[in-house]
Design a protein around this motif. Structure first.
Motif, PDB file in Angstrom:
ATOM      1  N   LYS A 140       0.126   4.500  15.121  1.00 24.98           N
ATOM      2  CA  LYS A 140      -0.782   5.403  14.404  1.00 24.98           C
ATOM      3  C   LYS A 140      -2.080   5.559  15.176  1.00 24.98           C
ATOM      4  N   HIS A 141      -2.787   6.666  15.038  1.00 23.93           N
ATOM      5  CA  HIS A 141      -2.507   7.813  14.175  1.00 23.93           C
ATOM      6  C   HIS A 141      -2.228   8.985  15.103  1.00 23.93           C
ATOM      7  N   LEU A 165       1.853  -1.410   9.359  1.00 24.48           N
ATOM      8  CA  LEU A 165       1.193  -0.173   9.782  1.00 24.48           C
ATOM      9  C   LEU A 165       0.274  -0.403  10.979  1.00 24.48           C
ATOM     10  N   MET A 173       2.755   7.375  12.393  1.00 22.90           N
ATOM     11  CA  MET A 173       1.949   7.913  11.287  1.00 22.90           C
ATOM     12  C   MET A 173       1.152   9.127  11.762  1.00 22.90           C
ATOM     13  N   GLU A 180     -13.717   2.073   8.957  1.00 27.83           N
ATOM     14  CA  GLU A 180     -13.109   3.289   8.448  1.00 27.83           C
ATOM     15  C   GLU A 180     -14.075   3.995   7.501  1.00 27.83           C
ATOM     16  N   ARG A 193     -13.001  13.163   9.091  1.00 30.73           N
ATOM     17  CA  ARG A 193     -11.662  12.968   9.652  1.00 30.73           C
ATOM     18  C   ARG A 193     -10.613  13.752   8.879  1.00 30.73           C
ATOM     19  N   ARG A 215      -2.563  -6.992   5.468  1.00 28.62           N
ATOM     20  CA  ARG A 215      -3.714  -6.732   4.589  1.00 28.62           C
ATOM     21  C   ARG A 215      -3.408  -7.168   3.153  1.00 28.62           C
ATOM     22  N   VAL A 233       0.839  -1.210   0.000  1.00 29.04           N
ATOM     23  CA  VAL A 233       0.000   0.000   0.000  1.00 29.04           C
ATOM     24  C   VAL A 233       0.868   1.252   0.000  1.00 29.04           C
ATOM     25  N   SER A 246      -9.005  -0.313   6.437  1.00 32.93           N
ATOM     26  CA  SER A 246      -7.621  -0.679   6.125  1.00 32.93           C
ATOM     27  C   SER A 246      -7.015  -1.596   7.181  1.00 32.93           C
ATOM     28  N   ARG A 300     -13.070   3.460  14.503  1.00 36.30           N
ATOM     29  CA  ARG A 300     -11.824   2.689  14.484  1.00 36.30           C
ATOM     30  C   ARG A 300     -11.301   2.329  15.876  1.00 36.30           C
ATOM     31  N   ASP A 329      -0.207   9.760   7.065  1.00 36.52           N
ATOM     32  CA  ASP A 329      -1.300   8.882   6.665  1.00 36.52           C
ATOM     33  C   ASP A 329      -1.514   9.117   5.165  1.00 36.52           C
ATOM     34  N   TRP A 330      -2.210   8.198   4.538  1.00 33.52           N
ATOM     35  CA  TRP A 330      -2.284   8.200   3.074  1.00 33.52           C
ATOM     36  C   TRP A 330      -3.036   9.440   2.560  1.00 33.52           C
ATOM     37  N   ASP A 332      -0.459  -2.347   5.636  1.00 32.40           N
ATOM     38  CA  ASP A 332      -1.344  -2.525   6.781  1.00 32.40           C
ATOM     39  C   ASP A 332      -1.250  -3.972   7.236  1.00 32.40           C
ATOM     40  N   TYR A 378      -4.965  12.354   9.716  1.00 31.27           N
ATOM     41  CA  TYR A 378      -5.638  13.188   8.714  1.00 31.27           C
ATOM     42  C   TYR A 378      -6.092  14.541   9.265  1.00 31.27           C
TER      43      TYR A 378
HETATM   44  C1  BGC Z   1      -5.602   4.723   7.087  1.00 26.37           C
HETATM   45  C2  BGC Z   1      -4.317   4.188   7.659  1.00 26.37           C
HETATM   46  C3  BGC Z   1      -3.753   3.140   6.726  1.00 26.37           C
HETATM   47  C4  BGC Z   1      -3.546   3.759   5.360  1.00 26.37           C
HETATM   48  C5  BGC Z   1      -2.945   2.825   4.350  1.00 26.37           C
HETATM   49  C6  BGC Z   1      -5.449   5.167   5.659  1.00 26.37           C
HETATM   50  O1  BGC Z   1      -6.688   5.416   5.096  1.00 26.37           O
HETATM   51  O2  BGC Z   1      -6.072   5.778   7.883  1.00 26.37           O
HETATM   52  O3  BGC Z   1      -4.543   3.652   8.932  1.00 26.37           O
HETATM   53  O4  BGC Z   1      -2.576   2.609   7.252  1.00 26.37           O
HETATM   54  O5  BGC Z   1      -4.792   4.214   4.871  1.00 26.37           O
HETATM   55  O6  BGC Z   1      -3.848   1.871   3.933  1.00 26.37           O
END
Ligand code: BGC
Length: 738
Positions: free
Chosen positions: A176-177, A128, A219, A467, A187, A85, A61, A410, A143, A254-255, A79, A222
């Motif tokens: 995180k986070h 992650l 991490m 999420e 968020r 993941r 990811v 995630s 979450r 974070d992404w 993740d 947002y």
């Molecule tokens: C989530 C993170 C996750 C990341 C990568 C984000 O949307 O908040 O917890 O690690 O995406 O998938």
């Protein structure tokens, strides 16, 4: 009752195997190597090490650019907090909230070690997790289940154990986070504003444990914190994390949580993920060439880029990833089939042990449980079976169909298999002659019909969350309320009204309001099984049929109504954290509200007696002293005393008790919660056996955050000592004076 085997014995073998070896290097050694690499790198390579290759640009990811001048890879960030993941096969462990509910340090460490052993085998560099923010101030927040508890002490201990386990397996953990990311609604736009003391004593608390455990990465979240985005926030990144906590690893966004090129670089961000900005214009990036230009123009100092790279390389060395770290063996984007099988039977057993030891027995009238072999048993509810379309039918587990064993988002993984409650019950009762009657929908009439035909009924109910990028049955990540889903109350009511003794099993992400269910006189037992992962059914039957005594304790409070918590998610764009220090049980205690099941509560098949409280604290009041080291001021974690008590199993079954220590601070510290968890010890005891629970107090455990001096301070005065079986079932009291 037949003798119960111990929960600890079964796991000893795999614990020994899973317990992590020590970390490869010290930070100083790792920095030394990173620094010498730095001189070999070109500017372009340095920028590549801190910049993601864009979403779906590599197998993981998150992926960075590999330099050519040093043998450092394209880093794989994947993740998540309960497994790997998008890869398969992997072992899907119980969620963080279940790990927290075990209150078992060894199991939490073993879970981290096993998860990351699999991640390493798959070539992942950075896993992650763990999740420690959301802390869970809002019971309906989406979450919370990824983390361990809404108590910072329990969350902090679990965080430290998880990180030691993960990094001991040679994978970089990512706490995180960071920080105040307490809800899913808005968020990416909300500003969280917590006062300084609340920040330190609640939300920052478990991050201290993460840093103390040498976490490699953190991490940033947002949301905004005090009006500035978390990933370009001088106060929290350079100030709190790298300054006060002495964090030596790197901050990864974070992404798409990055909002600037220059400001983020100068305020402490060290790596951007996934490297592309989803927004305007599509595919644009803040770092990469833009970072190089900002350095060339003098807006970002060269030293800042060098520092980012040093932190990232040091974390790689710290976790020994320069020594034979395997290549990435799966792709997130093509079904995740791995070219190696990293799962083991021992990891499956560990998942079962954790799930089993996290089960919280809430009600057990007349020792209904453990069940013997009833002539007939009704198994009711869609949560009793696997989703007919397959356990992984909904991507990122974004539906609540069939038995619930992870939330969504995630922080999930693909089940290699999922043992549903019904199949485990069938397995357990095979050959006993018990007639199992089933109704595997949530239809109340059909549930009642099944119950009427049986001696005892088990009804399965759920409550899910996740999420915010997925909406499930109208829940935008956060839950709309704390009621069971799919008319679970009506289902239980219909079943109980048949007069069949009814056992309710809850698979949920957190607290569920149980008042309607408890009002049914025929509801004789209630079991919280949380989000147990792939071994769900087996873990449940281990407890229901008495192979082990339940030993989980609530890592959050179950109130009588949602309003009783005093917190809820908001659609406003600012959250002032007006409740301050008073979240979860701190709020219930402070406001004098009777919970339904208090924080720390959980029944056993046996009983425990507490005796002989001993208190030995030797500390000088005042602020912490010394330099800041990794984890904060030098003496913050120093052991300054011990409190102990004897726990005696005075019942007739083997079982484990979680003895809990709460402290009441002296009156000299204003506006402090009446009781705060400051120690716990899980002890397994045979009938008639006794053992001493020892709670070591660290300086931080009796300190408060003084906003004037900006230090942790041990106050003068008398501390109240409460030792008990839950936050309200206090068996021994004492005090000590500083
Ligand atoms: C989530 C993170 C996750 C990341 C990568 C984000 O949307 O908040 O917890 O690690 O995406 O998938």
């Amino acid at each position: 009752m037949r003798p119960l085997c111990t929960s600890a014995t079964a796991s000893t073998v795999l614990l020994t195997a899973a317990l992590a070896s020590a970390q490869a290097l010290t930070w100083d050694q790792a920095y030394e190597r990173a620094t010498s690499d730095l001189s070999l790198l070109s500017q372009e390579e340095k920028v590549g090490i801190v910049t993601g290759v864009r979403w779906q640009g590599g197998p993981c990811v998150g992926n960075t650019y590999a330099p050519e001048s040093i043998p450092y890879p394209s880093l794989c960030l994947q993740d998540g907090p309960l497994s790997v993941r998008f890869a398969n096969p992997v072992t899907v462990f119980p969620a963080g909230i279940n790990a927290g509910a075990t209150w078992d340090r060894e199991l939490i460490r073993a879970r981290g070690a096993a998860m990351s052993a699999q991640a390493k085998g798959l070539g992942v560099n950075v896993q992650l997790g763990p999740g420690l923010g959301a802390l869970g101030k809002i019971p309906s927040a989406g979450r919370n289940w990824e983390g361990f508890s809404s108590d910072p002490y329990l969350a902090g201990i679990a965080t430290g154990e998880a990180i030691h386990g993960m990094q001991g397996s040679g994978v970089q953990a990512c706490a995180k986070h960071f920080i105040l990311n307490e809800q899913e609604h808005n968020r990416e736009t909300i500003s969280s504003i917590a006062d300084d003391r609340t920040m330190h004593e609640l939300y920052l608390w478990p991050f201290y444990d993460a840093v103390k455990a040498n976490v490699a990465s953190v991490m940033c979240s947002y949301n905004k914190v005090n009006g500035s985005w978390a990933c370009e926030n001088e106060e929290i990144l350079n100030g709190l994390l790298k300054g006060e906590l002495g964090f030596r690893g790197y901050v990864v966004s974070d992404w798409n949580a990055q909002h600037s090129t220059v400001l983020s670089a100068n305020t402490g961000l060290d790596m951007t993920m996934p490297g592309s900005d989803f927004n305007t214009p599509p595919g644009s990036i803040y770092w990469g060439d833009n970072l190089a230009s900002a350095i060339a123009s003098g807006s970002v100092p060269q030293a800042r880029l060098d520092n980012m790279v040093t932190r990232i390389l040091a974390s790689w060395y710290l976790t020994g990833q320069d020594q034979d770290h395997p290549p990435v063996a799966f792709s997130s984007w093509n079904g995740g089939a791995a070219s190696v099988n990293v799962t083991t039977a021992a990891h499956g057993d560990l998942a079962r042990t954790i799930a089993r030891d996290s089960i919280v027995l809430l009600k057990n009238r007349n020792q209904t449980l453990p069940l013997g072999t009833p002539a007939s048993l009704a198994v009711i509810g869609s949560d009793a079976i696997v989703n007919p379309n397959g356990a992984n039918a909904c991507s990122d587990r974004g539906c609540n169909v069939g038995t619930l064993a992870q939330g969504w988002g995630s922080g999930t993984a693909e089940y290699p298999y999922l043992v549903a409650p019904l199949s485990a019950i069938q397995e357990k009762l095979a050959g006993t002659g018990t007639n199992i009657v089933t109704s595997t929908t949530d239809d109340a009439a059909s549930g009642a019909q099944a119950a009427a035909a049986a001696e005892t009924a088990i009804v399965f109910i759920t409550s899910d969350s996740g999420e915010g990028y997925i909406t499930v049955e109208g829940h935008v990540g956060d839950r709309n309320d704390l009621d069971p889903w799919h008319n679970g109350n009506a289902l239980v009511q219909a079943v109980a009204q048949t007069n069949t003794p009814t056992i309710v099993v809850i698979h949920s992400v957190g607290a569920v309001i149980l008042e309607t269910i408890l009002a049914q006189p025929n509801v004789v037992a209630i079991v919280w099984a949380g989000l147990p992962g792939q071994e769900s059914g087996h873990a449940l039957t281990d407890v229901l049929f008495g192979d082990v005594s339940p030993s989980g304790k609530l890592p959050y409070t179950i109130g009588k109504s949602e309003e009783d918590y005093g917190t809820a998610w908001t659609t406003a764009l600012v959250d002032n954290f007006a409740e301050g220090l008073f979240i979860d049980y701190r709020h219930f205690d402070h406001a004098g509200i009777e919970p339904r099941y208090e924080f720390g509560f959980g029944l056993s098949y046996t009983t425990f007696q507490y005796t002989t409280l001993a208190t030995a604290v030797n500390v000088v009041a005042g602020p912490t002293t010394g330099d800041t080291i990794v984890g904060g001021p030098e003496d913050l974690f120093a052991i300054i005393g011990t409190i102990s008590a004897y726990i005696h199993n005075n019942g007739s079954a083997t079982g484990a008790e979680v003895a809990q220590l709460y402290l009441g601070y002296p009156y000299s510290v204003p506006s402090t919660p009446p009781k705060q968890l400051r120690g716990f010890s899980k002890i397994n005891l045979l009938p008639g056996e006794s053992s001493q629970a020892i709670f070591e107090l660290r300086r931080r455990d009796i300190s408060y955050w003084d906003v004037v001096t900006q230090k942790w301070v041990v106050p003068t005065g008398t501390f109240q000592v409460y030792v008990g079986s839950s936050s309200r079932d206090i068996r021994l009291t004492g005090s000590f004076t500083v």
